[in-house]
Design an enzyme around this catalytic site. Structure first.
Site, PDB file in Angstrom:
ATOM      1  CG  ASN A 148       4.164   0.260  -3.288  1.00 27.54           C
ATOM      2  OD1 ASN A 148       5.281   0.039  -2.806  1.00 27.54           O
ATOM      3  ND2 ASN A 148       3.090   0.359  -2.537  1.00 27.54           N
ATOM      4  CD  GLU A 186       3.807   0.253   4.924  1.00 29.25           C
ATOM      5  OE1 GLU A 186       2.714  -0.089   4.411  1.00 29.25           O
ATOM      6  OE2 GLU A 186       4.672   0.922   4.345  1.00 29.25           O
ATOM      7  CB  CYS A 191       0.425  -0.004   1.811  1.00 27.49           C
ATOM      8  SG  CYS A 191       1.862   1.025   1.868  1.00 27.49           S
ATOM      9  CD  GLU A 196       9.073   1.112   7.777  1.00 27.21           C
ATOM     10  OE1 GLU A 196      10.233   1.539   7.630  1.00 27.21           O
ATOM     11  OE2 GLU A 196       8.543   0.292   7.045  1.00 27.21           O
TER      12      GLU A 196
END
Ligand code: ADP
Length: 483
Positions: A151, A249, A283, A461
């Protein structure tokens, strides 16, 4: 159509078996390039190269500030090639060109941010006894594996690679099979740089082949994975066998919580942007709208009107909403929306494939608002990964919090109110890794720790916090002799 090579040990190479696969433009299903289809032998070579690079005297004797300077040069080179990089990302992912441009700028910002951090990874001194000096050092992990989704390929590669290299690791990247091109273009930049030439390897291949070989490799010392919950669980099991840490993630079902005292225009614009961006394939997409009953009809009315005006089309035309990445993902979205319809959902707008002209060449999904579904239903609980917003109404703050926390995920929450006390009360009670008050996404948020509660993931992150993932702590105690 061209054939690209992958990047291992400072060289451009084919796979050992000589196999290839193709990457396609989601806007018209045409093949863009062929890339090597890496297998286990190729991953073995890439991990060996990363290990050798890590252990080399040149790397081990490099000053942190020199590593920083090299990463800074990566940022500069990315910016110099911004237009080329953005076009590649648009062709490979289908996203609108201006979104790809902003991804390239975020990628450059990651390199710049972590360039500056390279010589600031401090340890501590710990008081133990008058005759003991005790200090901690943050040392690199060694070889870091990065499994990248389709993505935001360049942005996600850059955020992981820049952080890992900043604190002295070397890396192996496995881009998603749908979108391998921008990671290879990033490798071109590394190949031109003496200091970083061997620090990055990019192996292209399928998840079940190259990806699985990489996460199971005994010489990998840390895994960063971004993708689905199911694959994340499998990656974690592989890591468990080698007792190595993971940063995961995973998905999200992030809510916007909207109160009647919000700034309506600002709220609508962010609610819309956060579900339309990258065709909802994000996400952190704001995919649930939890809205107070007093403002619901008005909000939905304005939102619907705005969604009707969204320009759909190929990313190269810089439309607002591009195609879905693949037929497989498109069918997944359609099936979820169809199941919601069968359960009695009301489709306020959209809910189906967009067709006509250029749109027929790709798989476009109309911007969609769904209401009148149970919060227990699949469309309320599971990530759709498309431009699909599901609406729920609440009366009280307590109800809003219960809805916000009522999914298996916990990535981001948006709170829209001008009541500061209420905003803080809710921020304290929602179970998500990030909370935005009267904002959402904070312009890419390079500086902000990002990651999930619950099934949204493990570890963080972005920001300085991410550097903890990529280091291990050593404690050194020195006892002094008495005279
Ligand atoms: P999707 O199903 O949307 O493609 P995934 O989470 O499966 O999402 O993919 C994200 C990344 O994980 C991709 O780079 C993919 O190749 C990789 N991948 C898939 N399966 C595995 C696996 N078993 N081990 C390691 N990586 C994998």
């Amino acid at each position: 159509m061209q054939t690209m090579k992958m990047y291992v040990n400072g060289q451009w190479t084919n796979s050992v078996a000589g196999a290839f696969f193709s990457t396609y433009n989601p806007a018209n299903q045409e093949e863009i390039e062929r890339v090597p289809r890496a297998g286990k032998e190729d991953v073995d070579l890439a991990v060996a190269a990363a290990k050798q690079a890590f252990e080399s005297p040149e790397w081990q004797s490099l000053k942190p500030s020199e590593r920083g300077r090299a990463l800074f040069d990566v940022a500069r080179k990315l910016r110099e090639r911004a237009e080329e990089m953005a076009m590649i990302e648009t062709l490979d992912t289908g996203k609108p060109l201006s979104q790809a441009r902003s991804d390239v700028e975020s990628a450059a910002r990651y390199f710049k941010y972590y360039a500056g951090a390279a010589d600031k990874m401090f340890g501590e001194t710990i008081p133990v006894a008058p005759n003991v000096i005790d200090y901690t050092v943050r040392e690199p992990m060694g070889v870091c594996a990065h499994i990248i989704p389709w993505n935001y390929p360049l942005q996600i590669t850059s955020r992981g690679v820049a952080a890992a290299i900043s604190v002295g690791n070397t890396v192996v990247v496995k881009p998603a099979e749908d979108t391998p091109l921008s990671a290879l273009k990033l490798a071109e930049i590394f190949s031109e740089m003496e200091v970083l030439k061997h620090a990055l390897q990019v192996v292209t291949g399928y998840g079940k082949e190259a990806g699985a070989a990489l996460v199971n490799h005994p010489d990998v010392n840390h895994i960063t994975f971004t993708g689905s919950v199911a694959t994340g669980a499998s990656v974690m099991m592989s890591a468990a066998k080698n007792i190595i840490p993971v940063t995961l993630e995973l998905g999200g079902k992030s809510p916007h919580i909207v109160f009647p005292d919000c700034d309506l225009e600002e709220t609508v614009s962010w609610v819309m942007r956060s579900i339309i961006q990258n065709a909802g394939q994000t996400c952190s997409a704001g995919s649930r709208l939890l809205v107070h009953s007093a403002i619901k009809d008005k909000l939905i009315g304005i939102l619907t009107e705005k969604m009707q005006q969204i320009k759909m089309g190929p990313g190269t035309n810089d439309s607002e909403l591009g195609p879905i990445i693949s037929q497989k993902q498109f069918e997944r979205i359609t099936a979820m929306v169809d199941r919601a319809k069968e359960e009695g959902a009301r489709i306020v707008i959209g809910g189906k494939r967009a067709i006509g002209g250029d749109l027929n060449k790709g798989f476009y999904f109309e911007p969609t608002i769904i209401e009148n579904v149970s919060h227990k239903s699949e469309i309320a609980q599971e990530e759709v990964f498309g431009p699909v917003l599901t609406v729920f109404e609440f009366e009280t703050e307590e109800e809003a919090i219960e809805l916000a926390n009522g999914t298996p995920y916990g990535l981001v929450t948006g709170i829209w109110t001008n009541d500061v006390s209420r905003a803080h009360r809710i921020a304290g009670k929602v179970k998500s890794g990030q909370v935005f008050i009267n904002d959402y996404g904070a312009a890419g948020g390079v500086e902000l720790p990002f990651g999930g509660y619950k099934k949204s993931g493990i570890g963080r992150e972005k920001g300085i916090e991410a550097l903890r993932n990529y280091t291990q702590l050593k404690n050194v105690a020195i006892k002094m002799k008495s005279k």
